[in-house]
Design a protein around this motif. Structure first.
Motif, PDB file in Angstrom:
ATOM      1  N   PHE A  47     -34.649  11.390  -0.202  1.00 48.78           N
ATOM      2  CA  PHE A  47     -34.319  12.155  -0.753  1.00 48.78           C
ATOM      3  C   PHE A  47     -33.579  13.477  -1.258  1.00 48.78           C
ATOM      4  CE2 PHE A  47     -38.907  11.562   0.242  1.00 48.78           C
ATOM      5  CZ  PHE A  47     -39.243  11.627  -1.007  1.00 48.78           C
ATOM      6  N   ASP A  48     -31.993  12.545  -1.604  1.00 47.93           N
ATOM      7  CA  ASP A  48     -30.865  13.374  -1.331  1.00 47.93           C
ATOM      8  C   ASP A  48     -30.632  14.258  -2.570  1.00 47.93           C
ATOM      9  OD1 ASP A  48     -28.506  14.024  -1.589  1.00 47.93           O
ATOM     10  OD2 ASP A  48     -27.433  12.108  -0.872  1.00 47.93           O
ATOM     11  N   ARG A  49     -30.642  15.516  -2.600  1.00 50.03           N
ATOM     12  CA  ARG A  49     -30.595  16.339  -4.025  1.00 50.03           C
ATOM     13  C   ARG A  49     -29.319  15.989  -5.024  1.00 50.03           C
ATOM     14  NH1 ARG A  49     -32.926  21.491  -3.608  1.00 50.03           N
ATOM     15  NH2 ARG A  49     -31.658  22.176  -5.431  1.00 50.03           N
ATOM     16  N   PHE A  51     -30.359  14.696  -8.280  1.00 51.68           N
ATOM     17  CA  PHE A  51     -30.260  16.292  -9.341  1.00 51.68           C
ATOM     18  C   PHE A  51     -28.321  15.805  -9.869  1.00 51.68           C
ATOM     19  CE2 PHE A  51     -33.913  17.906  -7.189  1.00 51.68           C
ATOM     20  CZ  PHE A  51     -34.716  17.426  -8.380  1.00 51.68           C
ATOM     21  N   SER A  52     -28.172  14.743  -9.726  1.00 48.31           N
ATOM     22  CA  SER A  52     -26.606  13.799 -10.495  1.00 48.31           C
ATOM     23  C   SER A  52     -26.995  15.125 -11.651  1.00 48.31           C
ATOM     24  CB  SER A  52     -25.772  13.066  -9.626  1.00 48.31           C
ATOM     25  OG  SER A  52     -27.630  12.235 -10.447  1.00 48.31           O
ATOM     26  N   ARG A  53     -25.887  14.511 -12.569  1.00 50.67           N
ATOM     27  CA  ARG A  53     -25.839  14.380 -14.281  1.00 50.67           C
ATOM     28  C   ARG A  53     -26.345  13.630 -14.379  1.00 50.67           C
ATOM     29  NH1 ARG A  53     -20.824  17.794 -16.329  1.00 50.67           N
ATOM     30  NH2 ARG A  53     -20.371  15.925 -17.393  1.00 50.67           N
ATOM     31  N   SER A  54     -25.816  11.828 -13.784  1.00 49.09           N
ATOM     32  CA  SER A  54     -26.672  11.066 -14.112  1.00 49.09           C
ATOM     33  C   SER A  54     -28.053  10.222 -14.150  1.00 49.09           C
ATOM     34  CB  SER A  54     -25.383   9.969 -13.409  1.00 49.09           C
ATOM     35  OG  SER A  54     -26.305   8.530 -13.331  1.00 49.09           O
ATOM     36  N   SER A  55     -28.667  11.199 -13.020  1.00 46.98           N
ATOM     37  CA  SER A  55     -29.871  11.218 -13.278  1.00 46.98           C
ATOM     38  C   SER A  55     -30.985  11.786 -14.070  1.00 46.98           C
ATOM     39  CB  SER A  55     -30.454  11.600 -11.327  1.00 46.98           C
ATOM     40  OG  SER A  55     -29.403   9.936 -10.053  1.00 46.98           O
ATOM     41  N   GLY A  79     -14.728   4.265 -16.086  1.00 53.83           N
ATOM     42  CA  GLY A  79     -14.642   4.647 -16.941  1.00 53.83           C
ATOM     43  C   GLY A  79     -14.647   5.939 -16.534  1.00 53.83           C
ATOM     44  N   LYS A  80     -14.423   7.210 -17.851  1.00 54.32           N
ATOM     45  CA  LYS A  80     -14.146   8.109 -18.068  1.00 54.32           C
ATOM     46  C   LYS A  80     -15.090   8.813 -17.214  1.00 54.32           C
ATOM     47  CE  LYS A  80     -14.273  10.349 -22.375  1.00 54.32           C
ATOM     48  NZ  LYS A  80     -14.243  10.254 -23.227  1.00 54.32           N
ATOM     49  N   GLN A  81     -14.806   9.765 -16.104  1.00 60.53           N
ATOM     50  CA  GLN A  81     -15.550  10.934 -15.919  1.00 60.53           C
ATOM     51  C   GLN A  81     -16.617  11.601 -17.083  1.00 60.53           C
ATOM     52  OE1 GLN A  81     -16.795  11.903 -12.467  1.00 60.53           O
ATOM     53  NE2 GLN A  81     -16.109   9.777 -12.162  1.00 60.53           N
ATOM     54  N   GLY A  82     -18.477  11.931 -16.454  1.00 58.05           N
ATOM     55  CA  GLY A  82     -18.787  12.735 -17.468  1.00 58.05           C
ATOM     56  C   GLY A  82     -20.139  11.831 -18.565  1.00 58.05           C
ATOM     57  N   ALA A  83     -19.008  10.821 -19.161  1.00 62.01           N
ATOM     58  CA  ALA A  83     -19.611   9.704 -20.046  1.00 62.01           C
ATOM     59  C   ALA A  83     -20.667   9.236 -19.812  1.00 62.01           C
ATOM     60  CB  ALA A  83     -18.472   8.913 -20.444  1.00 62.01           C
ATOM     61  N   GLU A  84     -21.166   8.900 -18.446  1.00 68.68           N
ATOM     62  CA  GLU A  84     -22.868   8.521 -17.816  1.00 68.68           C
ATOM     63  C   GLU A  84     -23.630   9.781 -18.095  1.00 68.68           C
ATOM     64  OE1 GLU A  84     -20.216   9.449 -15.852  1.00 68.68           O
ATOM     65  OE2 GLU A  84     -21.080  11.665 -14.274  1.00 68.68           O
ATOM     66  N   SER A  85     -23.216  10.896 -18.586  1.00 72.28           N
ATOM     67  CA  SER A  85     -24.604  11.939 -18.662  1.00 72.28           C
ATOM     68  C   SER A  85     -24.388  12.273 -20.491  1.00 72.28           C
ATOM     69  CB  SER A  85     -24.523  13.361 -17.590  1.00 72.28           C
ATOM     70  OG  SER A  85     -22.968  13.594 -18.095  1.00 72.28           O
ATOM     71  N   ASP A  86     -23.388  11.887 -21.207  1.00 72.06           N
ATOM     72  CA  ASP A  86     -23.346  11.988 -22.593  1.00 72.06           C
ATOM     73  C   ASP A  86     -24.249  11.728 -23.112  1.00 72.06           C
ATOM     74  OD1 ASP A  86     -23.194  13.233 -25.146  1.00 72.06           O
ATOM     75  OD2 ASP A  86     -20.987  13.224 -24.959  1.00 72.06           O
TER      76      ASP A  86
END
Lengths: 467, 324
Positions: free
Chosen positions: B53-55, B59-63, B286-293
């Motif tokens: 249960f690694d926070r 609770f990562s942006r991707s998750s 690739g570009k950081q942040g794209a995974e959560s947009d």
């Protein structure tokens, strides 16, 4: 004490009153005499004994169709069959339905029901392309009668015909269904035909419209109290299994005129037994409501509004009746499909012969009902053409040939080959056609139902579960 | 009331044993992970819990994007699924078609041993379904248009069992159609041959093999718990670690381990990669942040498809021009 007994009497009177009130709502008749200037002593204007007599002629005809001994008695059997088809000068014995165990039938001869009736005069006589030889409906039946009388026990193994079934199911449409939906519930509901302001004929206890409606009801073949019975009960009456439910007036015998369930109504109950349809209730309710409407006119001619209402009841009856026939055809197409599998699986000749006999019987019912559907008011167009092509003039027989027509002498010719598998496919397509054309719901013996059940049981683990 | 029902419907997968995220399977996956970490990796129980249960992962942006996509996709699925071709239609069409053959007849083997038929049916259905998943998955990577859709799933930089729902709606449609096309004919063929003897061997209403796949930790495939199997078993069944390799950004891991439950397809077609103990980085690199947009995730595939389609259409003309 007197107070108690008074209460009791009141309760009894009240309950009898209510009981009879609900009863009156649930049975077809009795209805009062409304015709103007009636001088007789009848108090009930309901009369459809002529139609009951025709149902009995039909049942007897079916029974007689299996009496042939393979040619030896062909002349007598054909004469007897024609007697029940065309009617007789004198009286005729009722061959079916007859008493069975404690299920005692009140009448023994035709004239005890109605005199001078026949089937042929009330038989669809338009084109019947479902049968070989470019014959009219009535000619088809005569052709069937001729072959039935030459057969052994009504069974023609070589060509795959069960004459009793073919004659019976076709007649159920060409006589009963045709007369009701294409005559009594059709042109006879017009204002200038059999008006309600006049007696049906001089001196009759019923008006024109009352009797027209009664006759249509008679052709449906339900018992007067069918609406108060379950589908199971109605079915059991026709199977002569339950005297108590049939015997509405409790006189210990079954009066064919009011207490028995004949062919068309029996098949409505059969479909309803699945619990998926309410054909009997819908048809009976429409008949009873329609009759109440006519009675409420008190012997005056019906207004346009009243006739429009009556026609909407007629439409309900017609629609449901057509579905009943389609349900029956659907069911037997499914039987034929299963029978072919059984014939293929049979381990020995005896089992195969037995399976083939059942197959020919079911095919006869399928064919008869398919022809019945084509004897009504609606021109089925493409549906009829497709059904006739898929079902064929006969079923695939043991040497994988199929009747392709008749020769100049009216004998069947089998010069077409068809495999069992192809014929099974045809049966699937027949069911598909019937489903699409008539929107039936009971769908007994649905050959693809197991497929649906199996698909249902599958794990549909969903489109979203991707790796 | 109606809202409440709709919300319940959205989360109904958690109480449906036919779904991978059924709460029972999730609990079992946690137990498997615990046992693995304690027994194999010699972790303390407390440490194992902390790792599972690694926070930082849950609770990562991707998750968090996964969780949002889960809800959105459930709603879309409710709207779209009635429009899809039904399995019953395919099965019926094939069932009809089978009657055209002369050498075999309907219900010919109806008398066969019921247990054998049920076993054969359940195995066939599972294997055919699994093969179709392998094939479609491979195509999703191979063809640019399909890859532009499938990229959404691979954009996850951290993985939880909910990542299984991180797919573009178009991919969901493709997968649903695949299921229909693969299972419908199997059902039809079996019913045709064996008649009413056919039924599915099930546990809690699920094909017993699918059930086995889920109770043995199918949820760990999308997680950071690197459970590998013995080398011989990884040639038969895809281990969680093998699927994690499929999600790795490392070049040597690209286009490896397409299999769903069975590894035999990867083995047969040369795309198998056995697991090894190593740090894996998930995502597209690739570009950081794209995974959560979410806007990018839902719309980019359409833009990509348009671009690729335009290129395909105009390519012949360009060649003509260069010929001149």
């Amino acid at each position: 004490m007197p107070r108690t007994s008074l209460k009791l009497t009141t309760a009894l009177v009240a309950s009898t009153f209510f009981a009879s009130a609900t009863n009156a709502a649930e049975t077809y008749g009795p209805f009062p005499v409304t015709v103007k200037g009636y001088e007789g002593n009848k108090t009930n204007s309901v009369s459809y004994s002529g139609q009951i007599a025709r149902h009995v002629l039909h049942d007897s005809l079916k029974k007689l169709a299996s009496k042939g001994d393979g040619g030896g008695n062909a002349v007598e059997i054909e004469a007897a069959l024609l007697l029940y088809f065309n009617g007789a000068e004198g009286d005729l014995d009722i061959l079916a339905p007859t008493s069975k165990g404690d299920f005692t039938i009140k009448q023994n001869t035709l004239n005890e029901i109605s005199e001078g009736k026949n089937i042929s005069g009330k038989f669809y006589d338009g084109a019947m392309p479902a049968w070989p030889g470019d014959l009219t409906g009535r000619e088809v039946l005569a052709h069937m009668i001729k072959h039935a009388s030459q057969s052994e026990g009504g069974y023609d193994a070589a060509n795959g015909y069960d004459w009793g079934q073919l004659i019976s199911k076709f007649t159920m449409g060409a006589m009963a269904y045709n007369q009701a939906v294409d005559n009594y519930l059709d042109e006879k509901l017009e204002a200038d035909t059999k008006p309600n302001g006049k007696p049906y004929k001089d001196g009759a206890a019923y008006t024109g419209k009352e009797h027209v409606w009664d006759e249509a009801f008679g052709y449906f073949g339900a018992a007067a109290h069918s609406l108060s019975l379950s589908a199971e009960d109605n079915y059991n009456i026709a199977k002569m299994k339950d005297l108590t439910v049939a015997d509405a007036n409790g006189d210990g015998v079954v009066d064919l005129k009011t207490e028995y369930v004949f062919g068309p109504a029996y098949y409505a109950a059969g479909a309803d037994k699945t619990g998926k349809t309410t054909y009997m209730i819908d048809i009976m309710t429409a008949f009873i409501e329609g009759r109440k409407l006519i009675t409420s006119a008190q012997g005056e001619s019906l207004t346009d509004e009243q006739r429009a209402q009556l026609k909407s009841y007629a439409a309900t009856i017609e629609e449901n009746w057509e579905k009943v026939l389609a349900e029956a055809a659907f069911k037997y197409a499914g039987s034929v499909y299963k029978d072919i599998t059984k014939i293929g699986e049979a381990a020995d000749d005896e089992t195969r012969a037995k399976a083939y006999r059942a197959y020919v019987k079911h095919w006869g019912e399928l064919k008869g009902f398919a022809m019945a559907l084509q004897s009504g008011k609606n021109n089925l167009g493409r549906t009829a053409v497709h059904l006739n092509r898929l079902i064929g003039y006969g079923p695939v027989t043991l040497d994988e040939t199929i009747v392709s027509g008749i020769d100049a002498d009216g004998n069947f010719v089998r010069d077409r080959k068809l495999s069992w598998s192809s014929y099974q496919l045809n049966m699937l397509r027949v069911q598909e056609q019937l489903l699409n054309a008539f929107g039936i719901e009971a769908r007994a013996n649905d050959a693809t139902a197991e497929l649906a059940g199996l698909v249902e049981s599958l794990n549909t683990d969903g489109g979203a579960e991707t790796d | 009331m109606e809202y409440l029902e709709q919300i319940t419907a959205i989360f109904s997968d958690f109480i449906n044993p036919k779904k991978r995220v059924f709460v029972g399977y999730l609990v079992l996956s946690v137990l498997i992970a615990l046992v693995f970490l304690v027994a194999m990796r010699k972790s303390s129980t407390r440490g194992a819990f902390g790792a599972i249960f690694d926070r930082k992962i849950l609770f990562s942006r991707s998750s968090i994007a996964d969780y949002k996509i889960f809800v959105i996709n459930q709603v879309i699925t409710m709207l779209v699924s009635p429009l899809l071709l039904t399995q019953i239609a395919i099965a019926t069409a094939v069932f009809f078609f089978l009657h055209r053959f002369e050498f075999v007849t309907s219900g010919q083997f109806e008398q066969a041993n019921a247990a054998v038929v049920v076993g054969l049916f359940s195995v066939t259905l599972f294997v055919v379904d699994d093969l179709s998943k392998y094939m479609l998955h491979r195509w999703m990577h191979r063809f640019p248009i399909l890859w532009s859709i499938h990229k959404v799933h691979h954009s996850a930089t951290t993985m939880t069992p909910i990542t299984v729902y991180r797919v573009h709606p178009l991919e969901a449609v493709l997968y649903a159609s695949r299921g229909t096309l693969a299972q419908g004919p199997v059902v039809a063929v079996f019913l045709f041959l064996f008649g009413s003897t056919v039924s599915l061997a099930t546990v809690v209403g699920v094909n017993v093999l699918v059930f086995a796949f889920h109770v043995t930790g199918s949820n760990l495939r999308h997680s950071h718990i690197q459970i590998g199997y013995w080398r011989w078993l990884e040639r038969l069944l895809i281990s969680p670690a093998q699927h994690q390799i499929h999600h790795s950004v490392a070049e040597q891991h690209h286009d490896r381990n397409f299999g769903a439950a069975l590894a035999i397809w990867d083995w047969m077609f040369g795309t198998l990669h056995l697991s090894e103990k190593q740090e894996l980085q998930f995502g597209l690199g690739g570009k950081q942040g794209a995974e959560s947009d979410l806007k990018v995730l839902y719309l980019q595939p359409f833009l990509d498809i348009t671009r690729i389609a335009r290129r395909i259409v105009t390519r012949p003309f360009q060649r003509l021009r260069s010929d001149v």
